[in-house]
Design a protein around this motif. Structure first.
Motif, PDB file in Angstrom:
ATOM      1  N   GLY A  73       0.811  -1.208   0.000  1.00 23.57           N
ATOM      2  CA  GLY A  73       0.000   0.000   0.000  1.00 23.57           C
ATOM      3  C   GLY A  73       0.851   1.267   0.000  1.00 23.57           C
ATOM      4  O   GLY A  73       0.323   2.368  -0.018  1.00 23.57           O
ATOM      5  N   GLN A  74       2.173   1.095   0.031  1.00 21.68           N
ATOM      6  CA  GLN A  74       3.107   2.224   0.010  1.00 21.68           C
ATOM      7  C   GLN A  74       4.226   1.987  -0.987  1.00 21.68           C
ATOM      8  O   GLN A  74       5.338   2.474  -0.807  1.00 21.68           O
ATOM      9  CB  GLN A  74       3.711   2.437   1.395  1.00 21.68           C
ATOM     10  N   ALA A  75       3.948   1.242  -2.039  1.00 19.35           N
ATOM     11  CA  ALA A  75       4.992   0.840  -2.980  1.00 19.35           C
ATOM     12  C   ALA A  75       5.691   2.011  -3.649  1.00 19.35           C
ATOM     13  O   ALA A  75       6.826   1.885  -4.099  1.00 19.35           O
ATOM     14  CB  ALA A  75       4.411  -0.091  -4.041  1.00 19.35           C
ATOM     15  N   GLN A  76       5.058   3.173  -3.707  1.00 16.96           N
ATOM     16  CA  GLN A  76       5.678   4.319  -4.365  1.00 16.96           C
ATOM     17  C   GLN A  76       6.664   5.044  -3.448  1.00 16.96           C
ATOM     18  O   GLN A  76       7.379   5.931  -3.893  1.00 16.96           O
ATOM     19  CB  GLN A  76       4.613   5.297  -4.889  1.00 16.96           C
ATOM     20  N   TYR A  77       6.731   4.663  -2.164  1.00 16.27           N
ATOM     21  CA  TYR A  77       7.613   5.347  -1.218  1.00 16.27           C
ATOM     22  C   TYR A  77       8.868   4.541  -0.914  1.00 16.27           C
ATOM     23  O   TYR A  77       8.827   3.322  -0.823  1.00 16.27           O
ATOM     24  CB  TYR A  77       6.880   5.619   0.102  1.00 16.27           C
ATOM     25  N   ALA A  78       9.959   5.250  -0.719  1.00 16.23           N
ATOM     26  CA  ALA A  78      11.210   4.628  -0.300  1.00 16.23           C
ATOM     27  C   ALA A  78      11.210   4.461   1.214  1.00 16.23           C
ATOM     28  O   ALA A  78      10.639   5.279   1.937  1.00 16.23           O
ATOM     29  CB  ALA A  78      12.394   5.493  -0.717  1.00 16.23           C
ATOM     30  N   ARG A  79      11.846   3.410   1.691  1.00 15.50           N
ATOM     31  CA  ARG A  79      11.988   3.221   3.139  1.00 15.50           C
ATOM     32  C   ARG A  79      13.168   3.996   3.684  1.00 15.50           C
ATOM     33  O   ARG A  79      13.286   4.194   4.886  1.00 15.50           O
ATOM     34  CB  ARG A  79      12.134   1.743   3.470  1.00 15.50           C
ATOM     35  N   VAL A  80      14.061   4.445   2.814  1.00 17.95           N
ATOM     36  CA  VAL A  80      15.254   5.164   3.251  1.00 17.95           C
ATOM     37  C   VAL A  80      15.056   6.670   3.089  1.00 17.95           C
ATOM     38  O   VAL A  80      14.414   7.126   2.155  1.00 17.95           O
ATOM     39  CB  VAL A  80      16.501   4.693   2.469  1.00 17.95           C
ATOM     40  N   ASP A  81      15.587   7.408   4.044  1.00 19.45           N
ATOM     41  CA  ASP A  81      15.628   8.866   3.947  1.00 19.45           C
ATOM     42  C   ASP A  81      17.001   9.217   3.387  1.00 19.45           C
ATOM     43  O   ASP A  81      18.018   8.981   4.047  1.00 19.45           O
ATOM     44  CB  ASP A  81      15.438   9.483   5.333  1.00 19.45           C
TER      45      ASP A  81
END
Length: 90
Positions: A73-81
Motif C-alpha cells: 500500500g506504500q509501494a511508491q515510497y522509499a523506506r530510506v531517507d
C-alpha cells in the motif's frame, strides 16, 4: 488561474496531449518535506515562490532506496531517507 491554464496548454503542445491525462495542483507552506517517492504520471513542477530541492534517482538505481513491497500500500515510497540513510547499507 488563466495563466496556469495557458501554461498547461503550452506544455501540452511541447510534450503531446496524450501525456497530460491527469492534473493535480499541490500547495504547501514553507518547510514542507516530501518523503522520497515515485510519481507514476510524469510531472511538471512549478515553484511560485521560494525554492524546492529535488533528489532524482535513476530507475536503474531505485532498488538502492529500499522501496516498500508492491502489496504494502506504500509501494511508491522509499523506506530510506536520503538525508539520513542510517541502517540502509546500499
Amino acid at each position: 488561474m488563466r495563466r496556469a491554464r495557458d501554461d498547461h496548454e503550452q506544455a501540452t503542445e511541447i510534450v503531446g496531449a496524450t501525456r497530460w491525462n491527469q492534473r493535480t495542483l499541490w500547495f504547501g507552506p514553507a518547510g514542507t518535506i516530501s518523503p522520497m517517492h515515485v510519481d507514476m504520471p510524469d510531472n511538471v513542477y512549478v515553484v511560485v515562490r521560494g525554492r524546492k530541492r529535488f533528489t532524482l534517482i535513476s530507475p536503474l538505481d531505485s532498488w538502492n532506496v529500499y522501496p516498500h513491497g508492491l502489496l504494502s500500500g506504500q509501494a511508491q515510497y522509499a523506506r530510506v531517507d536520503p538525508e539520513n540513510p542510517v541502517g540502509f547499507p546500499r
